[in-house]
Motif scaffolding. Sequence first.
Motif, PDB file in Angstrom:
ATOM      1  N   THR A   1      17.339  -6.321  -3.875  1.00  0.00           N
ATOM      2  CA  THR A   1      17.663  -7.427  -2.970  1.00  0.00           C
ATOM      3  C   THR A   1      19.138  -7.384  -2.594  1.00  0.00           C
ATOM      4  OG1 THR A   1      15.930  -8.830  -3.909  1.00  0.00           O
ATOM      5  CG2 THR A   1      17.705  -9.931  -2.714  1.00  0.00           C
ATOM      6  N   ALA A   2      19.997  -7.137  -3.586  1.00  0.00           N
ATOM      7  CA  ALA A   2      21.428  -7.031  -3.314  1.00  0.00           C
ATOM      8  C   ALA A   2      21.726  -5.840  -2.404  1.00  0.00           C
ATOM      9  CB  ALA A   2      22.197  -6.896  -4.623  1.00  0.00           C
ATOM     10  N   GLN A   3      21.014  -4.736  -2.624  1.00  0.00           N
ATOM     11  CA  GLN A   3      21.211  -3.548  -1.789  1.00  0.00           C
ATOM     12  C   GLN A   3      20.807  -3.848  -0.349  1.00  0.00           C
ATOM     13  OE1 GLN A   3      18.700  -0.135  -2.638  1.00  0.00           O
ATOM     14  NE2 GLN A   3      20.345   1.288  -2.104  1.00  0.00           N
ATOM     15  N   ARG A   4      19.684  -4.521  -0.153  1.00  0.00           N
ATOM     16  CA  ARG A   4      19.248  -4.878   1.200  1.00  0.00           C
ATOM     17  C   ARG A   4      20.269  -5.780   1.882  1.00  0.00           C
ATOM     18  NH1 ARG A   4      14.074  -4.994  -1.346  1.00  0.00           N
ATOM     19  NH2 ARG A   4      12.631  -3.510  -0.374  1.00  0.00           N
ATOM     20  N   THR A   5      20.851  -6.698   1.127  1.00  0.00           N
ATOM     21  CA  THR A   5      21.859  -7.591   1.693  1.00  0.00           C
ATOM     22  C   THR A   5      23.074  -6.802   2.154  1.00  0.00           C
ATOM     23  OG1 THR A   5      21.152  -9.430   0.275  1.00  0.00           O
ATOM     24  CG2 THR A   5      23.360  -9.563   1.222  1.00  0.00           C
ATOM     25  N   ARG A   6      23.528  -5.859   1.346  1.00  0.00           N
ATOM     26  CA  ARG A   6      24.670  -5.029   1.735  1.00  0.00           C
ATOM     27  C   ARG A   6      24.372  -4.240   3.005  1.00  0.00           C
ATOM     28  NH1 ARG A   6      24.690  -3.976  -3.898  1.00  0.00           N
ATOM     29  NH2 ARG A   6      23.742  -1.916  -3.586  1.00  0.00           N
TER      30      ARG A   6
ATOM     31  N   THR B   1       0.816  -1.210   0.000  1.00  0.00           N
ATOM     32  CA  THR B   1       0.000   0.000   0.000  1.00  0.00           C
ATOM     33  C   THR B   1       0.849   1.260   0.000  1.00  0.00           C
ATOM     34  OG1 THR B   1      -0.105  -0.097   2.414  1.00  0.00           O
ATOM     35  CG2 THR B   1      -1.910  -1.118   1.193  1.00  0.00           C
ATOM     36  N   SER B   2       2.169   1.084  -0.103  1.00  0.00           N
ATOM     37  CA  SER B   2       3.067   2.234  -0.063  1.00  0.00           C
ATOM     38  C   SER B   2       2.747   3.220  -1.168  1.00  0.00           C
ATOM     39  CB  SER B   2       4.523   1.768  -0.209  1.00  0.00           C
ATOM     40  OG  SER B   2       5.367   2.860  -0.439  1.00  0.00           O
ATOM     41  N   THR B   3       2.860   4.492  -0.813  1.00  0.00           N
ATOM     42  CA  THR B   3       2.623   5.547  -1.799  1.00  0.00           C
ATOM     43  C   THR B   3       3.921   6.206  -2.207  1.00  0.00           C
ATOM     44  OG1 THR B   3       2.266   7.151  -0.034  1.00  0.00           O
ATOM     45  CG2 THR B   3       0.325   6.024  -0.927  1.00  0.00           C
ATOM     46  N   GLY B   4       5.049   5.555  -1.880  1.00  0.00           N
ATOM     47  CA  GLY B   4       6.347   6.129  -2.212  1.00  0.00           C
ATOM     48  C   GLY B   4       6.506   6.270  -3.713  1.00  0.00           C
ATOM     49  N   THR B   5       7.302   7.231  -4.090  1.00  0.00           N
ATOM     50  CA  THR B   5       7.505   7.511  -5.507  1.00  0.00           C
ATOM     51  C   THR B   5       8.764   6.885  -6.055  1.00  0.00           C
ATOM     52  OG1 THR B   5       8.646   9.556  -4.943  1.00  0.00           O
ATOM     53  CG2 THR B   5       6.272   9.693  -5.341  1.00  0.00           C
ATOM     54  N   GLY B   6       9.547   6.213  -5.185  1.00  0.00           N
ATOM     55  CA  GLY B   6      10.792   5.621  -5.639  1.00  0.00           C
ATOM     56  C   GLY B   6      10.552   4.274  -6.276  1.00  0.00           C
ATOM     57  N   THR B   7      11.625   3.513  -6.382  1.00  0.00           N
ATOM     58  CA  THR B   7      11.530   2.200  -7.000  1.00  0.00           C
ATOM     59  C   THR B   7      11.511   1.114  -5.944  1.00  0.00           C
ATOM     60  OG1 THR B   7      13.934   2.150  -7.179  1.00  0.00           O
ATOM     61  CG2 THR B   7      12.690   2.919  -9.108  1.00  0.00           C
ATOM     62  N   GLY B   8      10.835   1.394  -4.836  1.00  0.00           N
ATOM     63  CA  GLY B   8      10.758   0.430  -3.753  1.00  0.00           C
ATOM     64  C   GLY B   8       9.889  -0.737  -4.133  1.00  0.00           C
ATOM     65  N   THR B   9       9.810  -1.723  -3.213  1.00  0.00           N
ATOM     66  CA  THR B   9       9.012  -2.902  -3.468  1.00  0.00           C
ATOM     67  C   THR B   9       7.547  -2.585  -3.313  1.00  0.00           C
ATOM     68  OG1 THR B   9       9.223  -3.512  -1.167  1.00  0.00           O
ATOM     69  CG2 THR B   9      10.853  -4.428  -2.700  1.00  0.00           C
TER      70      THR B   9
ATOM     71  N   SER C   1      15.480  -4.788 -11.560  1.00  0.00           N
ATOM     72  CA  SER C   1      15.418  -3.796 -10.490  1.00  0.00           C
ATOM     73  C   SER C   1      15.188  -4.473  -9.147  1.00  0.00           C
ATOM     74  CB  SER C   1      14.312  -2.789 -10.773  1.00  0.00           C
ATOM     75  OG  SER C   1      14.228  -1.823  -9.748  1.00  0.00           O
ATOM     76  N   ALA C   2      14.318  -5.487  -9.131  1.00  0.00           N
ATOM     77  CA  ALA C   2      14.052  -6.209  -7.888  1.00  0.00           C
ATOM     78  C   ALA C   2      15.309  -6.913  -7.396  1.00  0.00           C
ATOM     79  CB  ALA C   2      12.925  -7.216  -8.111  1.00  0.00           C
ATOM     80  N   SER C   3      16.078  -7.478  -8.319  1.00  0.00           N
ATOM     81  CA  SER C   3      17.321  -8.141  -7.944  1.00  0.00           C
ATOM     82  C   SER C   3      18.327  -7.147  -7.383  1.00  0.00           C
ATOM     83  CB  SER C   3      17.911  -8.851  -9.166  1.00  0.00           C
ATOM     84  OG  SER C   3      19.157  -9.423  -8.863  1.00  0.00           O
ATOM     85  N   SER C   4      18.363  -5.958  -7.989  1.00  0.00           N
ATOM     86  CA  SER C   4      19.264  -4.915  -7.504  1.00  0.00           C
ATOM     87  C   SER C   4      18.899  -4.494  -6.089  1.00  0.00           C
ATOM     88  CB  SER C   4      19.220  -3.714  -8.452  1.00  0.00           C
ATOM     89  OG  SER C   4      20.000  -2.647  -7.953  1.00  0.00           O
TER      90      SER C   4
END
Length: 261
Positions: free
Chosen positions: A151-156, A127-135, A146-149
Amino acid sequence: MEQCLFDEAGQPNTQPTEPNENHLPGYPRVPLHDGSKLLNFLERHLFSSDLDQIADKLWWMSKQDSKNISPLHRQYVKSRRIILTEDPKLHLVWIKDRIFIKPLPEYLLSPSFWTADVLGPSFPPATSTGTGTGTGTGTASRNPASASSRTAQRTRIRQSALGLLRSYSHLIQHHSDFRIAQSPSLLLVPPEINWPTFDAFIARFDADAVPDADVSPRYAYGEIRLTRLNFYAKFLSRSWYFHRLVPQYEDYFARFYAPVL
């Protein structure tokens, strides 16, 4: 409604501001609903790409042991001054009589940060209304790359956060270390936290609970000497230095006048 910093008379409002669950704890300008902005902020403040890129060579510059971190009281025994830094690449880097230490961010000590699973794959909610490229229902959920990117960012970010917390299990081992951390000139740990609470919390992130495989490569090492980082930067990072310190004039002229004096 968020509390204003000034009252109707224009005087500073001394009443404590209520925490806003819609923002990252300690950073009211970072909204939790904007997944892209949130992750970029966390990565910028926790992840050290400079050190991770040369992590396989850090044994040239430091003991290959994540426990190679002296407690805060021991830093004073070594006649070191503790220098605050918000730059994650400088955390535990030392030179001569100085060591750089990054304060523990308030959000890493907040139960809501962990219970909300901010670094989980389902955050922010659909339900997020964020304007970024979030999930959620945004672009990232429809773009596998983009989703893979993300996921890698969250891991870092998660590995960096665990590494920073684990480093504090070495820095603060005694009540005396905790008092140093909360001294007004440092505030490495928020002042509202007491020793028993912190001790119980940080014990969950010691070396037995968090192995090297769970932290970013940089945190497989402890303290690192800046002079060695600067020397090898020319070969490993193709840079003149890792971090440049502004020289003091007395240090510069001492090289010429010391033999005379």
